[in-house]
Scaffold this motif. Structure first.
Motif, PDB file in Angstrom:
ATOM      1  N   ILE A 118      14.146  -4.140  -3.970  1.00 11.75           N
ATOM      2  CA  ILE A 118      13.285  -3.007  -4.318  1.00 11.75           C
ATOM      3  C   ILE A 118      13.800  -1.762  -3.613  1.00 11.75           C
ATOM      4  CG2 ILE A 118      10.951  -2.038  -4.211  1.00 11.75           C
ATOM      5  CD1 ILE A 118       9.872  -4.881  -4.201  1.00 11.75           C
ATOM      6  N   GLN A 120      12.562   2.099  -3.142  1.00 13.97           N
ATOM      7  CA  GLN A 120      11.439   3.002  -3.336  1.00 13.97           C
ATOM      8  C   GLN A 120      11.355   3.966  -2.160  1.00 13.97           C
ATOM      9  OE1 GLN A 120       9.134   4.301  -5.035  1.00 13.97           O
ATOM     10  NE2 GLN A 120       7.917   2.868  -6.264  1.00 13.97           N
ATOM     11  N   THR A 121      10.503   4.994  -2.291  1.00 16.70           N
ATOM     12  CA  THR A 121      10.136   5.765  -1.101  1.00 16.70           C
ATOM     13  C   THR A 121       9.188   4.893  -0.272  1.00 16.70           C
ATOM     14  OG1 THR A 121       8.427   6.797  -2.478  1.00 16.70           O
ATOM     15  CG2 THR A 121      10.463   8.053  -2.083  1.00 16.70           C
ATOM     16  N   TRP A 122       8.133   4.407  -0.912  1.00 20.34           N
ATOM     17  CA  TRP A 122       7.309   3.318  -0.396  1.00 20.34           C
ATOM     18  C   TRP A 122       6.824   2.541  -1.605  1.00 20.34           C
ATOM     19  CZ3 TRP A 122       4.785   7.793  -1.668  1.00 20.34           C
ATOM     20  CH2 TRP A 122       3.498   7.683  -2.227  1.00 20.34           C
ATOM     21  N   ILE A 123       6.194   1.403  -1.389  1.00 24.15           N
ATOM     22  CA  ILE A 123       5.824   0.532  -2.504  1.00 24.15           C
ATOM     23  C   ILE A 123       4.305   0.540  -2.657  1.00 24.15           C
ATOM     24  CG2 ILE A 123       6.101  -1.773  -3.510  1.00 24.15           C
ATOM     25  CD1 ILE A 123       8.351  -2.252  -1.497  1.00 24.15           C
ATOM     26  N   ALA A 212      13.781   4.803  -8.597  1.00 22.81           N
ATOM     27  CA  ALA A 212      13.034   3.665  -8.062  1.00 22.81           C
ATOM     28  C   ALA A 212      13.477   2.429  -8.830  1.00 22.81           C
ATOM     29  CB  ALA A 212      11.532   3.881  -8.216  1.00 22.81           C
ATOM     30  N   TYR A 214      13.149  -1.897  -9.163  1.00 22.28           N
ATOM     31  CA  TYR A 214      12.584  -3.212  -8.853  1.00 22.28           C
ATOM     32  C   TYR A 214      13.473  -4.234  -9.560  1.00 22.28           C
ATOM     33  CZ  TYR A 214       8.265  -0.867  -7.313  1.00 22.28           C
ATOM     34  OH  TYR A 214       7.344  -0.085  -6.655  1.00 22.28           O
ATOM     35  N   PHE A 225      11.598   9.749  -9.958  1.00 17.28           N
ATOM     36  CA  PHE A 225      10.617  10.383  -9.080  1.00 17.28           C
ATOM     37  C   PHE A 225      10.233  11.738  -9.682  1.00 17.28           C
ATOM     38  CE2 PHE A 225      12.928   7.500  -6.241  1.00 17.28           C
ATOM     39  CZ  PHE A 225      11.869   6.817  -5.663  1.00 17.28           C
ATOM     40  N   ALA A 231       6.216   7.022  -8.865  1.00 16.94           N
ATOM     41  CA  ALA A 231       7.264   6.426  -9.698  1.00 16.94           C
ATOM     42  C   ALA A 231       6.702   5.282 -10.545  1.00 16.94           C
ATOM     43  CB  ALA A 231       8.417   5.934  -8.827  1.00 16.94           C
ATOM     44  N   ILE A 232       5.749   4.516 -10.010  1.00 20.02           N
ATOM     45  CA  ILE A 232       5.199   3.389 -10.773  1.00 20.02           C
ATOM     46  C   ILE A 232       4.295   3.855 -11.902  1.00 20.02           C
ATOM     47  CG2 ILE A 232       5.357   1.776  -8.844  1.00 20.02           C
ATOM     48  CD1 ILE A 232       2.327   2.152  -8.446  1.00 20.02           C
ATOM     49  N   GLN A 236       9.007   3.230 -17.323  1.00 18.50           N
ATOM     50  CA  GLN A 236       9.887   2.233 -16.710  1.00 18.50           C
ATOM     51  C   GLN A 236      10.889   1.728 -17.748  1.00 18.50           C
ATOM     52  OE1 GLN A 236       9.211   1.287 -13.323  1.00 18.50           O
ATOM     53  NE2 GLN A 236       7.688   2.938 -13.428  1.00 18.50           N
TER      54      GLN A 236
END
Length: 277
Positions: A118, A120-123, A212, A214, A225, A231-232, A236
């Motif tokens: 993964i 990401q910046t954070w999840i 991002a 996964y 971003f 991002a989520i 996608q």
């Protein structure tokens, strides 16, 4: 259905021909053939015809098997052509999701055999598949690599602004969110056996986030971003195949950030972060 009817017709016709040959031979032996058809087909010709027909009749089953093999090969050919077209024209992209598909990614993690990664910046959605990550590490010995933004990075402030978190009250804080994510991962790290912990690897990077990602084995979910949304929450792009055009590009970006990232010791993630400049 058509193949079955054709085989039954062939069997019936050949059986009739074989029976006719036998009857004619018997009739010839009893002297009836000359009365019915003087100067007709000789006994030798009829015997040969009867034997050949009977042999072919016995081979019908095998010919049916060849039909099945041919059908299977045709199906394989079509699947191979479709796969080639997908890779050539769509570069490995198999579908586009309106937002991150948590259930689909969880299924990919649950069936992964080699690696989950993964970037990401954070999840924000870590809680959705945290249990699946643990089972992958413990039950199937899958390597899990996670890349997060360094909380103290200047990029964190820029991402705050892009998300509109400078507004009052703020809806998110990238610095705090990364730390919360690390705390969750540390909890996961502490919940597994010591011999399993080395397969859970976390690094932080101090760089402009690009995409991002996964990943579970050769399945990738990739997003951008964008301003004003996580991002989520963005579109996608799902990619199947690390050897496709898109798959290679995404994998190279993962590899690049992993090289420049710094390891986080999840046994003491706060102390570990303090040593990273």
């Amino acid at each position: 259905m058509g193949s079955d009817l054709r085989q039954r017709a062939e069997r019936t016709g050949l059986a009739m021909m074989a029976a006719a040959g036998i009857l004619v031979t018997v009739a010839d032996t009893l002297g009836w053939l000359d009365k019915v058809a003087p100067g007709g087909v000789t006994k030798l010709t009829l015997l040969i015809l009867s034997v050949v027909t009977g042999t072919v009749l016995l081979e019908i089953g095998r010919l049916g098997l060849l039909d099945n093999v041919n059908n299977q090969l045709s199906r394989l050919d079509m699947e191979s052509i479709a796969e080639g077209l997908k890779r050539e024209h769509y570069s490995g992209v198999i579908r586009v999701h309106r937002r991150f598909p948590e259930e689909a990614f969880t299924r990919y993690v649950e069936t992964a055999e080699r690696e989950v990664a993964i970037l990401q910046t954070w999840i924000p959605n870590l809680h959705e598949f945290k249990h699946a990550l643990k089972k992958a590490v413990v039950d199937r010995q899958v390597r899990v690599r996670i890349l997060l933004l360094l909380p103290s990075s200047p990029v964190a402030g820029l991402r705050d602004e892009a998300l509109g978190t400078a507004q009052d009250p703020p809806e998110a804080d990238v610095n705090l969110d990364v730390q919360h994510c690390l705390s969750t991962l540390a909890g996961l790290y502490g919940s597994v056996r010591p011999e399993d912990r080395e397969r859970l690897q976390v690094r932080v990077y101090n760089s402009l986030p690009s995409i991002a990602v996964y990943k579970a084995d050769e399945h990738y979910l990739v997003s951008s971003f964008l301003h004003g949304r996580l991002a989520i929450q963005s579109t996608q792009t799902e990619i199947d195949g690390a050897d496709t055009v898109m798959g290679r590009e995404v994998q190279e970006e993962l590899n690049t950030l992993w090289r420049i990232g710094r390891d986080v010791d999840l046994a003491d993630w706060r102390g570990s972060l303090s040593t990273i400049v």
